[in-house]
Design an enzyme around this catalytic site. Structure first.
Site, PDB file in Angstrom:
ATOM      1  N   LYS A  76       0.818  -1.209   0.000  1.00 33.72           N
ATOM      2  CA  LYS A  76       0.000   0.000   0.000  1.00 33.72           C
ATOM      3  C   LYS A  76       0.858   1.267   0.000  1.00 33.72           C
ATOM      4  O   LYS A  76       0.329   2.377  -0.091  1.00 33.72           O
ATOM      5  CB  LYS A  76      -0.933   0.001   1.209  1.00 33.72           C
ATOM      6  CG  LYS A  76      -1.950  -1.136   1.184  1.00 33.72           C
ATOM      7  CD  LYS A  76      -2.857  -1.107   2.408  1.00 33.72           C
ATOM      8  CE  LYS A  76      -3.856  -2.256   2.370  1.00 33.72           C
ATOM      9  NZ  LYS A  76      -4.739  -2.268   3.565  1.00 33.72           N
ATOM     10  N   ASP A 170      -5.152 -28.426  -0.149  1.00 36.11           N
ATOM     11  CA  ASP A 170      -4.059 -27.468  -0.321  1.00 36.11           C
ATOM     12  C   ASP A 170      -2.892 -28.084  -1.085  1.00 36.11           C
ATOM     13  O   ASP A 170      -2.356 -27.481  -2.026  1.00 36.11           O
ATOM     14  CB  ASP A 170      -3.553 -27.001   1.047  1.00 36.11           C
ATOM     15  CG  ASP A 170      -4.477 -26.001   1.717  1.00 36.11           C
ATOM     16  OD1 ASP A 170      -5.262 -25.352   1.004  1.00 36.11           O
ATOM     17  OD2 ASP A 170      -4.405 -25.864   2.945  1.00 36.11           O
TER      18      ASP A 170
END
Length: 381
Positions: A76, A170
């Site tokens: 960010k 997974d």
């Protein structure tokens, strides 16, 4: 030289499916750089089995992330994001498992990344695929096993739905991601172009059930039925299953029932002579076998069956198999070491190349451990 040496993989993935794919590529020689948030790193660092930790990260994180580097970046932050984009421009592969829309919001969606590096292989792991009513639903191994029907295959008829004792969804999804990435890398050598590779936990878990689903779809949509006792394959006839013996348990796989019974010195009851009954009456047949198998030890039956090339075995726990010469000769375990010098035992890559086993000494990195080295090497500052 390992086959993926010279390939740089940027791993934005967390938890198990994506990182397990990175582990497989790292074991085969790829340089795998985990892109993690500063200080705390990826969330999988705090997911522990039995609350076991090595330094500040869980032991299971170390097993899935050995032989990698860590680059800490706040996606960010404009400056950090710019450095990551410079890294992307020089990479071969990039993987992530963010929910749909997250990478678009950050500015690292496929179209943007492709414009930065048209040759990059962009691998995406999702829970349920990019579109559809579950697209933004959290993807987690137990949820996927439950929704896919997988939990209705293990155990016995009267058991509750039974999930695998492993992160099965997974792990297989990670394998499928590697398959897609390797195929795209091969294609790139021919075309010079990158590609977007997408896998999902749900699709992978459906895929590993292909024999069951194919049977269901071509057999009048008849749901699989678990055996009364013995944890057998839902669609395989007797004697397939697990049986208690005088001292332990044994497994009997694809062995002709009539030959097995004959070797035991018995006669097959008349109602089971027709081969079609070996599935329709398998619970009764397995009860018949249990009455006799329990009278002798596992080793007694193995000594009787193995010379006849029957598909049988003992049932081991971890202690028994790891102490057995058949395990020791494989040299499957290895020591890995953290940057602090902490030694941890784990398993090695199961692949051999030209007869050579693949071992790796390096455990998982600390968060941001390799920032300075990577900044300098890739000219990111």
């Amino acid at each position: 030289m390992l086959p993926l040496e010279g390939i740089t993989v940027l791993e934005f993935a967390q938890f198990m499916a994506g990182p397990s794919a990175g582990l497989k590529m790292a074991d085969l020689g790829a340089r795998v750089i985990k892109i993690e948030r500063p200080r705390t790193g990826e969330a999988g660092r705090q997911i522990a089995l039995k609350n076991l930790f090595i330094d500040e990260s869980s032991m299971v994180f170390h097993t899935a992330n050995r032989n990698k580097q860590s680059y800490a970046a706040n996606l960010k932050d404009a400056n950090d994001l710019e450095r990551v984009k410079k890294l992307i421009a020089q990479a071969d592969v990039m993987t992530h498992n963010f929910r749909p829309g997250v990478m678009e919001k950050i500015g690292l969606d496929y179209d943007t990344v492709h414009s930065i590096n048209p040759k990059i292989i962009y691998g995406v792991v999702s829970g349920y695929g990019p579109v559809g009513p579950w697209a933004k639903k959290p993807g987690q191994d137990l949820l996927i096993q439950s929704l896919s029907g997988f939990v209705n295959l293990s155990g016995n008829a009267e058991d509750d739905p039974t999930a695998s004792g492993l992160a099965t969804s997974d792990i297989f999804t990670g394998v499928h991601l590697v398959q897609g990435i390797l195929a795209a890398l091969i294609s790139r050598t021919k075309t010079g172009k990158g590609a977007k590779i997408e896998v999902s936990l749900l699709e992978s878990t459906l895929d590993i059930q292909f024999e069951l689903l194919t049977t269901y779809l071509n057999d009048g949509n008849q749901l699989p039925k678990r055996v009364k006792k013995g944890s057998a394959h839902a669609y395989v006839a007797a004697p397939y299953g697990l049986y208690q013996t005088k001292d332990s348990y044994m497994a009997i796989a694809l062995t002709p029932l009539d030959e097995l019974v004959k070797a035991m010195g018995l006669s097959l009851p008349n109602q089971f002579l027709a081969k079609e009954t070996w599935f329709t009456e398998r619970d009764a047949i397995m009860d018949f076998l249990r009455e006799h198998l329990i009278k002798e030890t596992t080793q007694y039956w193995l000594d009787l069956f193995e010379p006849l090339d029957f598909r049988v075995s003992a049932v081991f726990d971890y202690k028994t198999i790891l102490d057995h010469d058949a395990y020791k000769v494989l040299k499957m375990d290895q020591d890995v070491e953290t940057s602090d010098g902490i030694i941890m035992k784990t398993t090695r890559c199961p692949i051999r190349i030209d007869g050579e086993r693949i071992f790796s000494r390096k455990s998982a990195p600390k968060v941001g451990e390799d920032n300075g080295l990577i900044d300098n090497e890739f000219n990111l500052n």
